[in-house]
Design an enzyme around this catalytic site. Structure first.
Site, PDB file in Angstrom:
ATOM      1  CB  THR A 125       1.197   2.747  -9.391  1.00 19.16           C
ATOM      2  OG1 THR A 125       1.254   1.396  -8.935  1.00 19.16           O
ATOM      3  CG2 THR A 125       1.379   3.682  -8.212  1.00 19.16           C
ATOM      4  CE  LYS A 150       3.587   4.261  -4.958  1.00 21.00           C
ATOM      5  NZ  LYS A 150       4.240   3.476  -3.871  1.00 21.00           N
ATOM      6  CG  ASP A 226       5.871  -1.752   0.813  1.00 21.84           C
ATOM      7  OD1 ASP A 226       6.847  -2.527   0.839  1.00 21.84           O
ATOM      8  OD2 ASP A 226       5.710  -0.939  -0.117  1.00 21.84           O
ATOM      9  CE  LYS A 248       6.764  -2.838  -2.847  1.00 21.58           C
ATOM     10  NZ  LYS A 248       6.943  -1.379  -2.638  1.00 21.58           N
ATOM     11  CG  ASP A 298       1.827  -2.553  -7.235  1.00 25.05           C
ATOM     12  OD1 ASP A 298       1.622  -2.120  -8.382  1.00 25.05           O
ATOM     13  OD2 ASP A 298       2.435  -1.904  -6.361  1.00 25.05           O
ATOM     14  CG  ASP A 300       2.530  -0.592 -11.709  1.00 23.80           C
ATOM     15  OD1 ASP A 300       3.386  -0.909 -10.862  1.00 23.80           O
ATOM     16  OD2 ASP A 300       1.785   0.400 -11.575  1.00 23.80           O
TER      17      ASP A 300
END
Length: 333
Positions: A125, A150, A226, A248, A298, A300
């Site tokens: 990211t 972002k 999200d 998440k 994702d 990271d």
């Protein structure tokens, strides 16, 4: 079986400030839970969800409110009803998974019934900055095969950012995360510009609560939910508006609920993504188990930290690998 619970707060320093729409992060607090049966120990890390005000204080309060029930002995199913979704439950749930792996001498992936883990491509990211600095950052991710950008909701600047990054890295898979930064009136121009830059995923363009605005919007690339998708209860409202559900563990409250969401999303015709809040390898490893079922990964978070835990996940040639020594494996012989 009675358990001993230890929960403590830790402050993680970021290597550099990290900017997204509406926020700049220089450090983050997490909660680490350790559960012991007297012979084996299981650990889990929760980072909370900043936009839900689920911070370390809230996570600790949720854990303390459930302490007596947890220490009396609890399984993951009962935990779902005992604690609210969020980072506190995530830490306890992951500690229970890890403890069971130690008790049974089986890795978590086998307990969860997912395929044997393999390294998976993860996005790396880029926090929001000037187009020039973001292009330089993209070039610095020399091994990256996938980059997530972002955005901040500044339409012309965001488009310039993506154009600069694509020019610097014509080779990579490219996605963007708007973090709720845009309105429906801006979305057509944004999506067209992103499509011209070969962007292959647009994450959370509109504010949570504005999901119905996406009815009838024809996006040239997949649109991921999200902030609009926290738990399995949100899945029915996604179909027809989003094409991807970003799961998440801190949002939904642990690996147990995350696996449920993945199955529900597939049944609803959605693709599945796993993401992360900033955290250490102890937080990435449970999500790595879920990653084996995902279309987009994702994970990271540790790359932003001044210092990670040891043992740690491994990043190599654009992939992430989490061995059982990091979390979720049997005790060493």
């Amino acid at each position: 079986m009675a358990l001993t619970l230890d929960a403590r707060r830790e402050t993680l320093r970021l290597a550099a400030p990290f900017r997204i729409s509406g926020h700049v992060f220089e450090e983050t607090e997490v909660v680490v839970v350790t559960l012991s049966d007297g012979t084996h120990r299981g650990r889990g890390e929760g980072g909370g969800v900043y936009y839900l005000h689920d911070d370390a204080e809230t996570m600790m309060a949720d854990i303390e409110a459930a302490r007596s029930r947890i220490e009396a002995g609890i399984d993951r199913t009962a935990l779902q009803a005992l604690m609210p979704a969020g980072g506190g439950r995530n830490a306890v749930d992951c500690a229970l998974w890890d403890l069971e792996a130690k008790q049974k001498g089986m890795p978590v992936w086998q307990l969860a019934g997912v395929p044997e883990p393999r390294p998976v491509v993860t996005t790396f990211t880029l926090g929001a900055d000037s187009p020039e600095k973001m292009a330089a950052g993209a070039s610095a991710y020399a091994d990256a095969r996938a980059i997530k950008v972002k955005l901040t909701g500044e339409l012309d600047l965001d488009i310039a950012r993506v154009q600069a990054i694509r020019a610097a890295r014509p080779d990579v898979w490219l996605g963007v995360d708007a973090n709720q930064g845009f309105t429906l009136g801006e979305l057509g121009d944004l999506a067209a510009a992103l499509d011209a830059c070969r962007v292959l995923l647009l994450e959370q363009p509109l504010a949570r609560g504005r999901e119905a605005d996406l009815d009838g919007f024809a996006s040239p690339m997949p649109v991921a939910a999200d902030e609009s998708a926290l738990t399995s209860a949100d899945v029915p409202g996604l179909a027809g508006r989003f094409t991807v559900n970003n799961i998440k563990l801190d949002k939904c409250g642990g690996l147990t609920e995350a696996l449920k969401i993945a199955n529900a999303s597939r049944e609803a015709g959605l693709q599945v993504m796993v993401g992360n809040m900033v955290g250490t390898s102890l937080a990435m490893a449970p999500a790595f188990v879920l990653a084996q079922l995902c279309d987009f990964v994702d994970l990271d978070g540790p790359t932003f930290l001044a210092q990670d835990r040891e043992p740690s996940v491994t990043y190599s040639h654009g992939t992430i690998w989490a061995g059982g020594d990091v979390w979720g494996g049997p005790d060493p012989a």
